[in-house]
Scaffold this active site. Structure first.
Site, PDB file in Angstrom:
ATOM      1  N   GLU A 104       0.705  -1.183   0.020  1.00 63.84           N
ATOM      2  CA  GLU A 104      -0.020   0.057  -0.248  1.00 63.84           C
ATOM      3  C   GLU A 104       0.832   1.120  -0.096  1.00 63.84           C
ATOM      4  OE1 GLU A 104      -4.550  -0.035   1.908  1.00 63.84           O
ATOM      5  OE2 GLU A 104      -2.893  -0.158   3.227  1.00 63.84           O
ATOM      6  N   HIS A 150       7.766 -26.878  -0.882  1.00 63.11           N
ATOM      7  CA  HIS A 150       7.099 -27.886  -1.562  1.00 63.11           C
ATOM      8  C   HIS A 150       5.952 -27.532  -2.593  1.00 63.11           C
ATOM      9  CE1 HIS A 150       9.511 -30.876   1.016  1.00 63.11           C
ATOM     10  NE2 HIS A 150       9.400 -29.971   1.699  1.00 63.11           N
ATOM     11  N   LYS A 207     -14.370   0.222  -3.858  1.00 59.05           N
ATOM     12  CA  LYS A 207     -15.318   0.745  -3.123  1.00 59.05           C
ATOM     13  C   LYS A 207     -16.441   1.386  -3.942  1.00 59.05           C
ATOM     14  CE  LYS A 207     -12.564   1.542   1.072  1.00 59.05           C
ATOM     15  NZ  LYS A 207     -12.108   2.605   1.916  1.00 59.05           N
TER      16      LYS A 207
HETATM   17  O1  PA5 Z   1      -3.474   1.475   5.701  1.00 57.62           O
HETATM   18  C1  PA5 Z   1      -4.671   1.887   5.621  1.00 57.62           C
HETATM   19  O2  PA5 Z   1      -4.671   3.069   5.910  1.00 57.62           O
HETATM   20  C2  PA5 Z   1      -5.945   1.124   5.455  1.00 57.62           C
HETATM   21  O3  PA5 Z   1      -5.228  -0.404   5.380  1.00 57.62           O
HETATM   22  C3  PA5 Z   1      -6.825   1.149   6.409  1.00 57.62           C
HETATM   23  O4  PA5 Z   1      -6.100   0.677   7.881  1.00 57.62           O
HETATM   24  C4  PA5 Z   1      -8.000   0.151   6.498  1.00 57.62           C
HETATM   25  O5  PA5 Z   1      -8.399   0.421   5.186  1.00 57.62           O
HETATM   26  C5  PA5 Z   1      -8.909   0.221   7.316  1.00 57.62           C
HETATM   27  O6  PA5 Z   1      -9.392   1.746   7.557  1.00 57.62           O
HETATM   28  P1  PA5 Z   1     -10.336   2.241   8.731  1.00 57.62           P
HETATM   29  O7  PA5 Z   1      -9.383   1.852  10.015  1.00 57.62           O
HETATM   30  O8  PA5 Z   1     -10.587   3.593   8.382  1.00 57.62           O
HETATM   31  O9  PA5 Z   1     -11.425   1.264   8.709  1.00 57.62           O
END
Ligand code: PA5
Length: 442
Positions: free
Chosen positions: A284, A305, A419
């Site tokens: 990310e 394996h 989303k």
């Molecule tokens: O690293 C990030 O920002 C994302 O992975 C969020 O943690 C994830 O989308 C969850 O978001 P939230 O804590 O707002 O529900």
């Protein structure tokens, strides 16, 4: 302290190129430390190991103690992405693989998928347990955890009554914004804050990670101490800085040697979720602007394996980073067998961990021969302190590495695309235009 060994890369890169990338990593180190790079309003994680207050730590411990006093034996932790993977990683690493101490609750996770079967089966468990819930969402609006929370909130209220439910639900969210904060205020839930300047995937050392880890019975003070010690080591600007070395080598292998994939390799099933946490952190943080190293993982020796064939002889797209654990916390010695039908008597008297270490070394040499560069990131053993150190190490190295690559390590614009489609398909109010457009496509 985390040690990085680059020996397994030396036959693949020239010294001069490595020095060039160390220079780039040192420049990126300055950008991170001067807080002058992209996303610099999300750098709160850098000082968390020394910033987390006694109030937060003892607040987490107080929840643990009050739930213990109520005899709670099942804690459902609801969250996704950065609001899930750090705690899950720590619990997998620190818990006994098969036996739970009688005085500790079972800690399970929900809200990280939309599987109806998963939720139904978790409800089966809840119905035979004494339940509490930790709901984690920084934004307070993420669909997966919101769906799971609606279901378990209703269950906890119906089972224990509304007033008692408020004692059994803790929310971790933004200090002032979002639906979860509004609901928590309304219902009187205890809340912990995800700081504004800490993104989800960098939040394991906030209550997001600390509360579930404390509630499960582990030592969050030791974890923070390990992170603080690692932080101190990484603050030194030097070519020997472990984060600089890791960031320099992975960018060199990617940008000069054309390696598009990094495989995080573990040799202990307890670390499988360290790889999941790491994949989110690097995937990310770096995968944007059509750039980035694809983060993958294997859990050896099991995957030798299965994926071992590809890594040895398939397309040469990858390098490996092995998380090496120097000592086992437990001892199992291989015995002698009179008949020796399995022909293992040559191993009699050896620790199983010795076999694991030789598998690791043999694999390293084989993969290098097969054209796969290999780095090692080592910890002494698996415990809270070393886990704190490795969390901090990978976070700091990620910031440095992403700046070498030239991307903002702290945003994730790409996660919105699915989303929007999902909301349109679910016919969420406000998405009428997108619903029409998407229905025309399917
Ligand atoms: O690293 C990030 O920002 C994302 O992975 C969020 O943690 C994830 O989308 C969850 O978001 P939230 O804590 O707002 O529900």
């Amino acid at each position: 302290m985390i040690k990085v060994n680059l020996g397994g890369c030396s036959s693949f890169v020239k010294d001069a190129d490595y020095s060039k990338y160390v220079g780039k990593a040192l420049d990126a180190f300055d950008v991170l430390q001067n807080e002058s790079g992209a996303g610099n309003d999300f750098l709160g994680w850098k000082t968390l190991p020394v910033d987390v207050t006694e109030d937060i730590i003892s607040g987490c411990e107080a929840v643990r103690d009050s739930w213990k006093a109520k005899g709670i034996n099942l804690v459902i932790v609801i969250g996704i992405g950065g609001s899930y993977l750090g705690a899950k990683c720590a619990l997998e690493a620190l818990s006994h693989s098969f036996v739970r101490p009688a005085d500790q609750p079972q800690v399970v996770f929900a809200g990280n998928n939309l599987s109806e079967e998963y939720l139904a089966e978790l409800m089966d468990l809840a119905k035979t347990s004494n339940v509490a819930v930790i709901v984690i969402s920084k934004s307070g609006t993420t669909t997966e955890p919101a769906v799971a929370f609606r279901i378990f909130k209703e269950y906890v209220e119906a089972t224990y009554g509304k007033a008692e439910a408020a004692e059994r639900i803790v929310a971790i969210t933004d200090a002032s914004r979002g639906a979860l904060k509004t609901l928590s205020n309304q219902e009187g839930y205890k809340t912990f804050v995800v700081p504004d300047n800490v993104g989800g995937r960098y939040s394991v050392l906030t209550p997001v990670g600390l509360l579930p880890i404390a509630v499960a019975g582990f030592d969050i003070r030791a974890m923070l101490a390990g992170a603080a010690e690692e932080r101190e080591a990484l603050m030194v600007k030097s070519a020997d800085n472990a984060a600089v070395q890791y960031a320099a080598m992975r960018n060199l292998l990617h940008l000069e040697n054309g390696k598009s994939t990094e495989i995080l390799v573990t040799y202990n099933p307890k670390l499988t979720f360290l790889a999941e946490w790491w994949k989110q952190l690097y995937g990310e943080s770096e995968g944007k602007d059509l750039k980035g190293i694809f983060p993958a993982s294997v859990a050896n020796t099991a995957d030798l394996h299965s994926m071992g064939q590809f890594i040895q002889e398939g397309s040469r797209i990858m390098f490996e980073t092995v998380v090496s654990v120097e000592k086992s916390n437990r001892s199992v010695v291989i015995g002698t067998d009179e008949q020796n039908l399995d022909q293992l008597n040559y191993l009699a008297g050896q620790h199983v961990n010795h076999c694991n270490a030789m598998a690791q070394l043999g694999t390293k040499l084989a993969h290098i021969d097969g054209g796969v560069p290999q780095m090692e990131v080592s910890i002494e053993s698996i415990n809270e302190k070393n886990l704190g150190a490795i969390f901090y190490f990978f976070e700091f190295a990620c910031g440095v590495s992403a700046y070498v690559l030239g991307v903002n390590p702290f945003n994730q614009p790409g996660v919105e695309a699915y989303k929007k489609n999902m909301f349109a398909l679910l016919e969420k109010p406000g998405y009428e235009e997108q619903t029409k457009a998407i229905k025309a496509r399917i």
